[in-house]
Design an enzyme around this catalytic site. Structure first.
Site, PDB file in Angstrom:
ATOM      1  N   ASP A 184       0.818  -1.214   0.000  1.00  0.00           N
ATOM      2  CA  ASP A 184       0.000   0.000   0.000  1.00  0.00           C
ATOM      3  C   ASP A 184       0.854   1.267   0.000  1.00  0.00           C
ATOM      4  O   ASP A 184       2.038   1.249   0.350  1.00  0.00           O
ATOM      5  CB  ASP A 184      -0.953   0.007   1.189  1.00  0.00           C
ATOM      6  CG  ASP A 184      -0.221  -0.062   2.536  1.00  0.00           C
ATOM      7  OD1 ASP A 184       0.771  -0.814   2.637  1.00  0.00           O
ATOM      8  OD2 ASP A 184      -0.637   0.637   3.483  1.00  0.00           O
ATOM      9  N   GLU A 197      -0.511  -1.920   5.277  1.00  0.00           N
ATOM     10  CA  GLU A 197       0.416  -1.813   6.404  1.00  0.00           C
ATOM     11  C   GLU A 197       0.345  -0.431   7.038  1.00  0.00           C
ATOM     12  O   GLU A 197       0.535  -0.274   8.249  1.00  0.00           O
ATOM     13  CB  GLU A 197       1.851  -2.100   5.937  1.00  0.00           C
ATOM     14  CG  GLU A 197       2.857  -2.247   7.069  1.00  0.00           C
ATOM     15  CD  GLU A 197       3.383  -0.931   7.614  1.00  0.00           C
ATOM     16  OE1 GLU A 197       3.673  -0.850   8.824  1.00  0.00           O
ATOM     17  OE2 GLU A 197       3.506   0.042   6.823  1.00  0.00           O
TER      18      GLU A 197
END
Length: 396
Positions: free
Chosen positions: A74, A132
């Site tokens: 991400d 994350e």
């Protein structure tokens, strides 16, 4: 030190990384990223599956011990300001922490790993994890989807732009901090700016709280216990001539010790309530414990260090310090022994820290990352679990 076939992956990894950098996606929105990873793995002849909603998992190898290796995929809600030609094309979203590089390297591992696993019984489970950067973190969803089933050890890496390019290190035991977030909501009584005596102004309350909370670390916590309390946002009002009725503070607390963590929460509540009462206001603390500390197991740290010194050279190793950053890889390490390690990637052309709008890293280190990750996976497969490690796996 790096074999030619792995060094030859560099152009592909740069291409993969720059594609991902150009098309970043926030946590749990990584649909295009997921499609790219799936298609790239399938083109290699692998059979990946979806996990964690927007994540990907692929097993490589034959029956035998399973070792998990993870990359996070991400990006961050940051508007990129870099002058590079592969800058983000998505407004307000940027890969400002190196996750695009982590993903490219794990794809490189997937490319070369079959030739190594042909020689030993065992499997690598490569996971491309979403979110994350978004609490409570994508690791928990991946774990709930079964990525740790049958796994004996875990590993993952993080690029570090402030470390010299090509240096590698990890720390036995606690390596990163507990990463918490908080909001403080202050309720006063609004009114006209010309008549403050008819109001309960939340802005002086907020200002007093900010100053008082700075003394929690310096005066309430033992100086030998590392801790950080940062107020990162203070918001109230919008007009020149109106006293607002509400104010809000946001911030983060970082600790290594749970007792210190709990003491800070208690002190924050006391400061908040006492200050609000003094001014006749009301305040509420919303405190959210985030990622726990990354704790590397001693045995796996030693195996990893031996791998680095054998396959990259003793001069490559660096003793990393404890960091106040948070990392949801901690959840995997709570359930399986393993090591989370750092790969130095400083590029003097980009002297910017992680989460900066012009963050970048030295792409030249990616083949080394692949080489060490491959050898770590192989060593973790070959090395029998210690009795303590076996118990940890059975009881988790």
């Amino acid at each position: 030190m790096i074999p030619d076939n792995i060094q030859a992956l560099a152009p592909n990894m740069v291409q993969w990384r720059r594609h991902l950098h150009t098309h970043p996606e926030l946590g749990y929105e990584e649909y295009d990223t997921q499609k790219f990873i799936l298609s790239t793995l399938r083109a290699m002849g692998h059979h990946p599956i979806v996990a964690g909603d927007t994540g990907v998992v692929v097993d490589i190898g034959t029956d035998g011990p399973i070792v998990l290796a993870r990359a996070d995929i991400d990006a961050l809600p940051i508007e990129e300001e870099s002058p590079i030609d592969y800058r983000s094309r998505r407004e307000g979203v940027m890969h400002a922490c190196g996750h695009d590089g982590h993903t490219a390297m794990l794809l490189g591992v997937a490319q070369v790993l079959p030739q190594f696993l042909d020689k030993i019984p065992g499997r690598a489970r490569l996971i491309f994890q979403p979110a994350e950067e978004r609490h409570p973190g994508g690791a928990l969803k991946m774990i709930r989807d079964g990525v740790l089933d049958g796994v004996i050890r875990v590993t993952g890496l993080h690029l570090q732009s402030e470390l010299p390019a090509g240096k590698i290190g990890a720390r036995p035991g606690v390596q990163s901090a507990n990463s918490d977030r908080f909001d403080i909501l202050i309720e006063g009584k609004g009114g006209h700016g010309s008549a403050p005596h008819h109001t309960i102004d939340p802005i002086p309350v907020m200002a007093q709280m900010i100053m008082a909370m700075q003394t929690i670390i310096s005066r309430q916590i033992n100086p030998t216990d590392a801790a950080v309390l940062t107020i990162s946002a203070a918001q109230s009002g919008s007009a020149y001539n109106a006293i607002p009725s509400r104010a809000e503070l946001k911030g983060t607390v970082r600790t290594f010790n749970q007792d210190v963590q709990n003491r800070i929460i208690e002190q924050m509540r006391q400061v908040m309530e006492g200050t609000a009462e003094t001014f006749g206001a009301h305040a509420e603390l919303q405190y959210r414990k985030g990622y726990p500390s990354v704790v590397n197991s001693q045995e796996e740290w030693k195996i990893f260090k031996d791998v680095v010194e054998k396959f990259a050279g003793r001069d490559v190793w660096i003793d990393v310090e404890q960091r106040m950053g948070g990392e949801d890889f901690a959840y995997y390490l709570q359930q399986r022994p393993g090591v989370f390690w750092n790969l130095g990637a400083h590029d003097p052309r980009y002297p910017y820290p992680h989460h900066h709008s012009q963050f970048n890293f030295a792409e030249s280190v990616m083949p080394l990352g692949v080489w060490i990750m491959v050898q770590t996976i192989l060593a973790f497969i070959r090395e029998p679990l210690s009795p303590s490690g076996a118990r940890q796996t059975e009881n988790s």
